[in-house]
Motif scaffolding. Structure first.
Motif, PDB file in Angstrom:
ATOM      1  N   THR A  24       0.755  -0.947   0.292  1.00  0.00           N
ATOM      2  CA  THR A  24       0.223   0.157  -0.049  1.00  0.00           C
ATOM      3  C   THR A  24       0.827   1.396  -0.547  1.00  0.00           C
ATOM      4  N   ALA A  25       0.642   2.558  -0.456  1.00  0.00           N
ATOM      5  CA  ALA A  25       0.985   3.425  -0.739  1.00  0.00           C
ATOM      6  C   ALA A  25       0.248   4.753  -0.330  1.00  0.00           C
ATOM      7  N   LYS A  26       1.071   5.102   1.229  1.00  0.00           N
ATOM      8  CA  LYS A  26       0.586   7.248   1.849  1.00  0.00           C
ATOM      9  C   LYS A  26       1.533   7.826   1.058  1.00  0.00           C
ATOM     10  N   THR A  27       0.212   9.053   0.025  1.00  0.00           N
ATOM     11  CA  THR A  27       1.092   9.870  -0.426  1.00  0.00           C
ATOM     12  C   THR A  27       1.622  10.597   1.125  1.00  0.00           C
ATOM     13  N   ARG A  33       4.953   6.763   1.104  1.00  0.00           N
ATOM     14  CA  ARG A  33       5.308   5.648   1.673  1.00  0.00           C
ATOM     15  C   ARG A  33       4.689   4.648   1.368  1.00  0.00           C
ATOM     16  N   MET A  34       5.548   3.781   1.459  1.00  0.00           N
ATOM     17  CA  MET A  34       4.964   2.061   0.874  1.00  0.00           C
ATOM     18  C   MET A  34       5.053   1.698   2.708  1.00  0.00           C
ATOM     19  N   GLY A  54      -0.763  -9.711   9.438  1.00  0.00           N
ATOM     20  CA  GLY A  54      -0.089  -8.476   9.796  1.00  0.00           C
ATOM     21  C   GLY A  54       0.679  -6.809   8.645  1.00  0.00           C
ATOM     22  N   LYS A  55       0.808  -6.028   8.991  1.00  0.00           N
ATOM     23  CA  LYS A  55       1.311  -5.053   8.795  1.00  0.00           C
ATOM     24  C   LYS A  55       2.600  -4.785   9.344  1.00  0.00           C
ATOM     25  N   ALA A  56       3.230  -4.050   8.113  1.00  0.00           N
ATOM     26  CA  ALA A  56       4.895  -3.126   8.256  1.00  0.00           C
ATOM     27  C   ALA A  56       5.165  -2.714   7.009  1.00  0.00           C
ATOM     28  N   ASN A  57       5.854  -1.673   7.692  1.00  0.00           N
ATOM     29  CA  ASN A  57       6.724  -0.842   6.634  1.00  0.00           C
ATOM     30  C   ASN A  57       7.674  -1.993   6.325  1.00  0.00           C
ATOM     31  N   ASP A  58       7.679  -3.285   6.372  1.00  0.00           N
ATOM     32  CA  ASP A  58       9.003  -3.948   5.290  1.00  0.00           C
ATOM     33  C   ASP A  58       8.478  -5.392   5.103  1.00  0.00           C
ATOM     34  N   VAL A  59       8.218  -6.036   4.551  1.00  0.00           N
ATOM     35  CA  VAL A  59       8.141  -7.048   3.570  1.00  0.00           C
ATOM     36  C   VAL A  59       8.135  -8.735   4.822  1.00  0.00           C
ATOM     37  N   SER A  60       9.490  -8.557   5.401  1.00  0.00           N
ATOM     38  CA  SER A  60      10.078  -9.760   6.621  1.00  0.00           C
ATOM     39  C   SER A  60       9.471  -9.560   7.523  1.00  0.00           C
TER      40      SER A  60
END
Length: 169
Positions: A24-27, A33-34, A54-60
């Protein structure tokens, strides 16, 4: 030092399957911001299975969070010779999932999200049909609804106030 070399990795207790990874992207003022969200299913292939989101700023990190959540909400359901004891329809919002037992050798006839759940649970023969919305999060919820409603012979006999022998004759 050599005691660390002798350390063998123990086999993993759970099978982990990634069902969906979403970016997802937030402008913001400086650009986009991905962020990432992950839906995973874990199971021990013996009838215990769970899912997590789960949600986070990076995939792992998103995957790790979802796996942790999946391990926290495991459910156990009855298996009968690698298939289900009976047919069941599960619903969640506008998604419906129909799961049916199948004879040995049929394999898992199911779409992506349902297949991941059945693989993780250890089901080898099942026929399923996903009806309504095909949003993978809702399909997984509907599959778990169907699984949680399954009953084994002992449960049916107990509900009817009979013994297993009376039920089977």
């Amino acid at each position: 030092m050599d005691h660390q070399k002798n350390f063998e990795k123990e086999p993993k207790e759970f099978v982990e399957k990634l069902v969906k990874l979403n970016r997802t992207a937030k402008t913001v003022k400086g650009g986009r911001r991905m962020a990432f969200s992950a839906l995973t299913v874990v199971g021990d292939q013996k009838g215990r299975v769970g899912y997590g989101f789960g949600k986070a700023n990076d995939v792992s990190e998103a995957i790790r969070k979802s796996i942790d959540r999946a391990k926290r909400n495991l459910i156990t359901f009855p298996m009968k010779n690698g298939t289900l004891p009976h047919e069941m329809l599960g619903n969640y919002k506008s998604s419906s999932v129909l799961i049916r037992p199948a004879c040995p050798g049929t394999g898992i006839i199911a779409g992506g999200a349902v297949r991941a759940v059945m693989d993780a649970a250890g089901i080898t023969d099942v026929v399923s049909k996903s009806l309504g919305s095909n949003s993978s999060v809702n399909v997984v919820h509907a599959t778990f609804d169907a699984i949680s409603k399954l009953m084994d012979a002992k449960c049916v006999a107990q509900n009817r106030g009979k013994s297993l022998k009376d039920l089977w004759g």
